[in-house]
Design a protein around this motif. Structure first.
Motif, PDB file in Angstrom:
ATOM      1  N   GLY A   1      14.116  -0.289   8.947  1.00  8.73           N
ATOM      2  CA  GLY A   1      13.852  -0.209   7.519  1.00  8.73           C
ATOM      3  C   GLY A   1      13.439   1.146   6.990  1.00  8.73           C
ATOM      4  N   TRP A   2      13.424   2.184   7.820  1.00  9.93           N
ATOM      5  CA  TRP A   2      13.023   3.503   7.351  1.00  9.93           C
ATOM      6  C   TRP A   2      13.805   4.606   8.047  1.00  9.93           C
ATOM      7  N   ALA A   3      13.832   5.774   7.383  1.00 10.18           N
ATOM      8  CA  ALA A   3      14.396   6.999   7.948  1.00 10.18           C
ATOM      9  C   ALA A   3      13.537   8.154   7.441  1.00 10.18           C
ATOM     10  N   SER A   4      13.340   9.170   8.286  1.00 13.39           N
ATOM     11  CA  SER A   4      12.493  10.288   7.892  1.00 13.39           C
ATOM     12  C   SER A   4      13.039  11.598   8.445  1.00 13.39           C
ATOM     13  N   SER A   5      12.555  12.679   7.857  1.00 11.00           N
ATOM     14  CA  SER A   5      12.902  14.012   8.315  1.00 11.00           C
ATOM     15  C   SER A   5      11.805  14.971   7.879  1.00 11.00           C
ATOM     16  N   THR A   6      11.713  16.062   8.578  1.00 13.64           N
ATOM     17  CA  THR A   6      10.854  17.149   8.135  1.00 13.64           C
ATOM     18  C   THR A   6      11.725  18.132   7.380  1.00 13.64           C
ATOM     19  N   VAL A   7      11.259  18.524   6.214  1.00 14.70           N
ATOM     20  CA  VAL A   7      11.971  19.498   5.397  1.00 14.70           C
ATOM     21  C   VAL A   7      11.259  20.830   5.549  1.00 14.70           C
TER      22      VAL A   7
ATOM     23  N   VAL B   1       9.233  13.806   4.803  1.00 15.08           N
ATOM     24  CA  VAL B   1       9.825  12.958   3.767  1.00 15.08           C
ATOM     25  C   VAL B   1      10.369  11.700   4.450  1.00 15.08           C
ATOM     26  N   GLN B   2      10.034  10.540   3.896  1.00 11.76           N
ATOM     27  CA  GLN B   2      10.501   9.261   4.451  1.00 11.76           C
ATOM     28  C   GLN B   2      11.052   8.384   3.338  1.00 11.76           C
ATOM     29  N   VAL B   3      12.123   7.677   3.646  1.00  6.65           N
ATOM     30  CA  VAL B   3      12.696   6.681   2.741  1.00  6.65           C
ATOM     31  C   VAL B   3      12.689   5.345   3.465  1.00  6.65           C
ATOM     32  N   SER B   4      12.135   4.334   2.813  1.00  4.11           N
ATOM     33  CA  SER B   4      12.122   2.969   3.345  1.00  4.11           C
ATOM     34  C   SER B   4      12.887   2.070   2.386  1.00  4.11           C
ATOM     35  N   VAL B   5      13.621   1.137   2.940  1.00  2.00           N
ATOM     36  CA  VAL B   5      14.319   0.141   2.122  1.00  2.00           C
ATOM     37  C   VAL B   5      13.900  -1.226   2.644  1.00  2.00           C
ATOM     38  N   GLY B   6      13.319  -2.025   1.747  1.00  7.06           N
ATOM     39  CA  GLY B   6      12.830  -3.342   2.136  1.00  7.06           C
ATOM     40  C   GLY B   6      11.634  -3.235   3.061  1.00  7.06           C
ATOM     41  N   GLY B   7      11.180  -4.376   3.537  1.00  5.26           N
ATOM     42  CA  GLY B   7      10.102  -4.405   4.515  1.00  5.26           C
ATOM     43  C   GLY B   7       8.744  -4.726   3.927  1.00  5.26           C
ATOM     44  N   GLU B   8       7.823  -4.979   4.837  1.00  2.00           N
ATOM     45  CA  GLU B   8       6.488  -5.445   4.478  1.00  2.00           C
ATOM     46  C   GLU B   8       5.684  -4.411   3.685  1.00  2.00           C
ATOM     47  N   ILE B   9       5.726  -3.148   4.098  1.00  2.00           N
ATOM     48  CA  ILE B   9       4.948  -2.122   3.395  1.00  2.00           C
ATOM     49  C   ILE B   9       5.457  -1.947   1.971  1.00  2.00           C
ATOM     50  N   LEU B  10       6.773  -1.929   1.804  1.00  2.00           N
ATOM     51  CA  LEU B  10       7.331  -1.843   0.452  1.00  2.00           C
ATOM     52  C   LEU B  10       6.856  -3.017  -0.394  1.00  2.00           C
ATOM     53  N   GLU B  11       6.838  -4.209   0.170  1.00  2.00           N
ATOM     54  CA  GLU B  11       6.388  -5.387  -0.583  1.00  2.00           C
ATOM     55  C   GLU B  11       4.932  -5.249  -1.029  1.00  2.00           C
ATOM     56  N   ILE B  12       4.095  -4.681  -0.184  1.00  2.00           N
ATOM     57  CA  ILE B  12       2.697  -4.465  -0.547  1.00  2.00           C
ATOM     58  C   ILE B  12       2.606  -3.489  -1.725  1.00  2.00           C
ATOM     59  N   PHE B  13       3.364  -2.398  -1.667  1.00  2.00           N
ATOM     60  CA  PHE B  13       3.365  -1.426  -2.756  1.00  2.00           C
ATOM     61  C   PHE B  13       3.938  -2.035  -4.036  1.00  2.00           C
ATOM     62  N   LEU B  14       4.993  -2.841  -3.900  1.00  2.00           N
ATOM     63  CA  LEU B  14       5.572  -3.496  -5.083  1.00  2.00           C
ATOM     64  C   LEU B  14       4.564  -4.426  -5.750  1.00  2.00           C
ATOM     65  N   GLU B  15       3.791  -5.128  -4.961  1.00  2.00           N
ATOM     66  CA  GLU B  15       2.771  -6.024  -5.517  1.00  2.00           C
ATOM     67  C   GLU B  15       1.730  -5.233  -6.309  1.00  2.00           C
ATOM     68  N   GLU B  16       1.320  -4.092  -5.764  1.00  2.00           N
ATOM     69  CA  GLU B  16       0.381  -3.226  -6.490  1.00  2.00           C
ATOM     70  C   GLU B  16       1.007  -2.705  -7.780  1.00  2.00           C
ATOM     71  N   ALA B  17       2.274  -2.322  -7.711  1.00  2.00           N
ATOM     72  CA  ALA B  17       2.968  -1.809  -8.902  1.00  2.00           C
ATOM     73  C   ALA B  17       3.113  -2.904  -9.958  1.00  2.00           C
ATOM     74  N   ARG B  18       3.429  -4.126  -9.539  1.00  2.00           N
ATOM     75  CA  ARG B  18       3.535  -5.245 -10.483  1.00  2.00           C
ATOM     76  C   ARG B  18       2.201  -5.474 -11.201  1.00  2.00           C
ATOM     77  N   SER B  19       1.110  -5.414 -10.454  1.00  2.00           N
ATOM     78  CA  SER B  19      -0.212  -5.598 -11.048  1.00  2.00           C
ATOM     79  C   SER B  19      -0.510  -4.515 -12.076  1.00  2.00           C
ATOM     80  N   ALA B  20      -0.107  -3.291 -11.795  1.00  2.00           N
ATOM     81  CA  ALA B  20      -0.396  -2.162 -12.681  1.00  2.00           C
ATOM     82  C   ALA B  20       0.575  -2.045 -13.848  1.00  2.00           C
ATOM     83  N   LEU B  21       1.867  -2.348 -13.596  1.00  2.00           N
ATOM     84  CA  LEU B  21       2.908  -2.044 -14.584  1.00  2.00           C
ATOM     85  C   LEU B  21       3.657  -3.256 -15.124  1.00  2.00           C
ATOM     86  N   GLY B  22       3.544  -4.380 -14.451  1.00  2.00           N
ATOM     87  CA  GLY B  22       4.257  -5.580 -14.875  1.00  2.00           C
ATOM     88  C   GLY B  22       5.542  -5.806 -14.108  1.00  2.00           C
TER      89      GLY B  22
END
Length: 133
Positions: free
Chosen positions: A44-50, A64-85
């Motif tokens: 669910g993730w890929a990273s590189s040093t720039v 720099v890391q990019v994640s698609v899906g997964g548990e950590i993303l879901e946790i961040f999305l829940e926080e974002a929903r609480s803050a932004l709707g």
């Protein structure tokens, strides 16, 4: 001391590696002083040093890391929903994470975030302020 920030965005159906590679290509195309290292990846993730190597300035490296899906993303999305709707977070399935430590390059960081906001319809976040639209 390290500082973590990034953006939630839309992958457009890309894998983490594909999304990261497109981002890295964009950053290198925009700035001849930017290069990237080997891409590492896991579930669910890929990273590189720039690397930012400007004439007459110290060489800087940034993770720099990019994640698609997964548990950590879901946790961040829940926080974002609480803050932004719910509407603000609909369709978000990607998370960009970068770690700022020591001296950083503001031009690089502006380009990194501008790409995430424009191309991935991103919502910026940082570990101090949380989410903002």
């Amino acid at each position: 001391m390290a500082f973590e920030c990034g953006a939630l965005g839309e992958s457009g159906g890309r894998s983490p590696r594909e999304a990261l590679n497109v981002l890295l290509t964009h950053l290198r195309d925009e700035d001849v002083d930017v290069s990237s290292g080997e891409v590492n990846e896991g579930e669910g993730w890929a990273s590189s040093t720039v690397r930012i190597s400007r004439p007459a300035e110290p060489v800087l490296e940034q993770y720099v890391q990019v994640s698609v899906g997964g548990e950590i993303l879901e946790i961040f999305l829940e926080e974002a929903r609480s803050a932004l709707g719910e509407d603000a977070t609909r369709g978000k399935d990607l998370m960009l994470t970068t770690i700022l430590s020591g001296v950083t390059d503001p031009v690089f960081n502006d380009r990194l975030m501008a790409y995430a906001l424009t191309e991935w319809h991103g919502i910026p976040w940082d570990e101090t302020s949380g989410f903002r639209s």
